[in-house]
Design an enzyme around this catalytic site. Structure first.
Site, PDB file in Angstrom:
ATOM      1  N   ASP A 185      -4.156  13.574 -12.346  1.00 14.14           N
ATOM      2  CA  ASP A 185      -4.680  14.714 -11.329  1.00 14.14           C
ATOM      3  C   ASP A 185      -4.360  14.548  -9.983  1.00 14.14           C
ATOM      4  OD1 ASP A 185      -6.626  16.896 -10.466  1.00 14.14           O
ATOM      5  OD2 ASP A 185      -7.843  14.879  -9.755  1.00 14.14           O
ATOM      6  N   ASP A 190      -5.899  16.522  -6.460  1.00 15.24           N
ATOM      7  CA  ASP A 190      -6.987  16.178  -5.413  1.00 15.24           C
ATOM      8  C   ASP A 190      -8.229  15.308  -5.774  1.00 15.24           C
ATOM      9  OD1 ASP A 190      -5.949  18.495  -3.539  1.00 15.24           O
ATOM     10  OD2 ASP A 190      -5.780  19.413  -5.516  1.00 15.24           O
ATOM     11  N   GLU A 223      -9.751  16.919  -0.387  1.00  8.64           N
ATOM     12  CA  GLU A 223     -10.610  17.991  -0.215  1.00  8.64           C
ATOM     13  C   GLU A 223     -11.364  18.238   1.141  1.00  8.64           C
ATOM     14  OE1 GLU A 223     -10.750  20.377  -2.017  1.00  8.64           O
ATOM     15  OE2 GLU A 223     -10.212  19.580  -4.350  1.00  8.64           O
ATOM     16  N   LYS A 266      -8.535  30.366  -5.017  1.00  5.17           N
ATOM     17  CA  LYS A 266      -8.490  31.671  -5.055  1.00  5.17           C
ATOM     18  C   LYS A 266      -9.946  32.039  -5.807  1.00  5.17           C
ATOM     19  CE  LYS A 266      -4.454  32.677  -6.827  1.00  5.17           C
ATOM     20  NZ  LYS A 266      -3.428  31.465  -6.676  1.00  5.17           N
ATOM     21  N   ARG A 314     -11.986  29.902  -6.053  1.00  3.09           N
ATOM     22  CA  ARG A 314     -13.391  29.477  -5.219  1.00  3.09           C
ATOM     23  C   ARG A 314     -13.930  30.292  -4.209  1.00  3.09           C
ATOM     24  NH1 ARG A 314     -11.483  24.021  -3.732  1.00  3.09           N
ATOM     25  NH2 ARG A 314     -11.815  23.650  -5.954  1.00  3.09           N
ATOM     26  N   LYS A 367      -4.417  29.941   3.785  1.00  5.94           N
ATOM     27  CA  LYS A 367      -4.902  28.733   3.565  1.00  5.94           C
ATOM     28  C   LYS A 367      -3.956  27.571   3.144  1.00  5.94           C
ATOM     29  CE  LYS A 367      -6.740  25.590   0.457  1.00  5.94           C
ATOM     30  NZ  LYS A 367      -6.027  24.733  -0.699  1.00  5.94           N
ATOM     31  N   THR A 400      -4.988  22.034 -10.618  1.00  3.99           N
ATOM     32  CA  THR A 400      -5.209  23.242 -10.421  1.00  3.99           C
ATOM     33  C   THR A 400      -4.904  23.668  -9.096  1.00  3.99           C
ATOM     34  OG1 THR A 400      -7.498  22.184  -9.679  1.00  3.99           O
ATOM     35  CG2 THR A 400      -7.375  23.726 -11.710  1.00  3.99           C
TER      36      THR A 400
HETATM   37  C1  XBP Z   1      -8.641  20.698  -7.256  1.00  6.33           C
HETATM   38  C2  XBP Z   1      -8.933  21.996  -7.018  1.00  6.33           C
HETATM   39  C3  XBP Z   1      -7.884  22.728  -6.001  1.00  6.33           C
HETATM   40  C4  XBP Z   1      -8.059  22.311  -4.555  1.00  6.33           C
HETATM   41  C5  XBP Z   1      -7.664  23.446  -3.731  1.00  6.33           C
HETATM   42  O1  XBP Z   1      -7.704  20.525  -8.085  1.00  6.33           O
HETATM   43  O2  XBP Z   1      -9.884  22.477  -7.495  1.00  6.33           O
HETATM   44  O3  XBP Z   1      -8.374  24.299  -6.237  1.00  6.33           O
HETATM   45  O4  XBP Z   1      -9.454  22.170  -4.149  1.00  6.33           O
HETATM   46  O5  XBP Z   1      -6.186  23.901  -3.973  1.00  6.33           O
HETATM   47  P1  XBP Z   1      -7.418  19.105  -8.885  1.00  6.33           P
HETATM   48  P2  XBP Z   1      -5.827  25.385  -4.148  1.00  6.33           P
HETATM   49  O6  XBP Z   1      -8.423  18.021  -8.543  1.00  6.33           O
HETATM   50  O7  XBP Z   1      -7.008  19.624 -10.175  1.00  6.33           O
HETATM   51  O8  XBP Z   1      -6.113  18.658  -8.345  1.00  6.33           O
HETATM   52  O9  XBP Z   1      -6.432  26.002  -2.794  1.00  6.33           O
HETATM   53  O10 XBP Z   1      -4.259  25.015  -4.035  1.00  6.33           O
HETATM   54  O11 XBP Z   1      -6.061  25.802  -5.608  1.00  6.33           O
HETATM   55 MG    MG Z   2      -9.476  16.294  -8.695  1.00  8.94          MG
END
Ligand code: XBP
Ligand code: MG
Length: 248
Positions: A9, A11, A18, A54, A56, A84, A122
């Site tokens: 993964d 983020d 985040e 999007k 969110r 963003k 994501t």
């Molecule tokens: C984390 C997410 C992402 C990020 C924002 O994804 O939910 O939506 O918060 O990124 P993961 P985008 O932990 O699966 O990596 O604005 O590009 O969606």
């Molecule tokens: Mg994550």
């Protein structure tokens, strides 16, 4: 197990993106559009329940009864999200978001051992590339055989789609791979794809329910920076090495 691939993964797992990355970038985009929306650290904790930027934004407007300046919320969220993404890339390229402890080491161990690498996230594809290039190495996106990201699948985590896509592209069975995640939605996605999953939790995900994870640690750790084992059964170890992963 004969471990053939690690699926990461992004983020919260590779880096704490985040709070000081995505959140700030959302707020900057809101300001660009003249909106008085402000996602505080605490509010963002709740909003993280929904994966995908999007999605969110739309969730925020609907759940918190926030008036949207445009009737077509989906289209407006897409516009905001494009702005963003620009801000996020700027933040990442400024080098403000480091990798979490142990990430670079574990990726190098896997490369050295011929264990294949993939990503299932994501986040937007271009955000992943910016993070990898800035934090790992300019050519590091090539180290990953598959970078499964963003809208490439119809349903974001906790749906398993992104992991199923990564497995299909790798042409591997789930039992040949381990997923490394940081959150409840990520764990659900990986488990539904039948992947053994290791959780490296962080401040935003500490309270999540990690039932079903093979191993939960507070970070991947380094030889001189031990990690704590929160749950799971492995022989004594002080940091998460490829050898430890092969043993679970
Ligand atoms: C984390 C997410 C992402 C990020 C924002 O994804 O939910 O939506 O918060 O990124 P993961 P985008 O932990 O699966 O990596 O604005 O590009 O969606
Ligand atoms: Mg994550």
């Amino acid at each position: 197990m004969a471990l053939k691939a690690l699926i990461f993964d992004v983020d919260g797992t590779l880096a704490d993106t985040e709070r000081d990355g995505h959140r700030i970038a959302f707020n900057r985009a809101f300001a660009d559009f003249g909106l008085d929306w402000n996602w505080s650290i605490d509010l963002y904790h709740d909003l993280l329940e929904v994966a995908g930027g999007k999605e969110r934004i739309q969730h925020y407007v609907k759940t918190y009864d926030v008036p949207s300046p445009e009737a077509d919320l989906k289209a407006f969220a897409a516009q905001l999200h494009a702005a963003k993404t620009g801000h996020y890339q700027t933040l990442v390229k400024e080098g403000l978001i480091p990798l979490r402890p142990g990430v670079q080491r574990l990726i190098q161990e896997a490369k050295d051992a011929g264990v294949r690498l993939a990503i299932a996230t994501t986040s937007q594809f271009e955000n992943v590339i910016a993070l990898l290039e800035t934090t790992l190495a300019p050519d590091s996106p090539n180290w990953f055989e598959v970078i499964a990201a963003g809208d490439i699948v119809p349903q974001k985590k906790p749906a398993p789609d992104i992991y199923l896509y990564a497995l299909e592209q790798l042409n591997l069975e789930p039992e040949d791979c381990i997923a490394i995640e940081d959150s409840y939605p990520g764990l659900q996605a990986a488990l539904q794809a039948n992947l053994k999953t290791v959780i490296t939790m962080n401040d935003y995900t500490r309270q999540h329910d990690f039932s079903g994870a093979a191993l939960v640690v507070d970070q991947l750790g380094e030889p001189d920076q031990p990690c704590s084992l929160i749950s799971g059964s492995v022989d004594k170890f002080s940091y998460l090495s490829l050898k430890t992963l092969q043993a679970i």
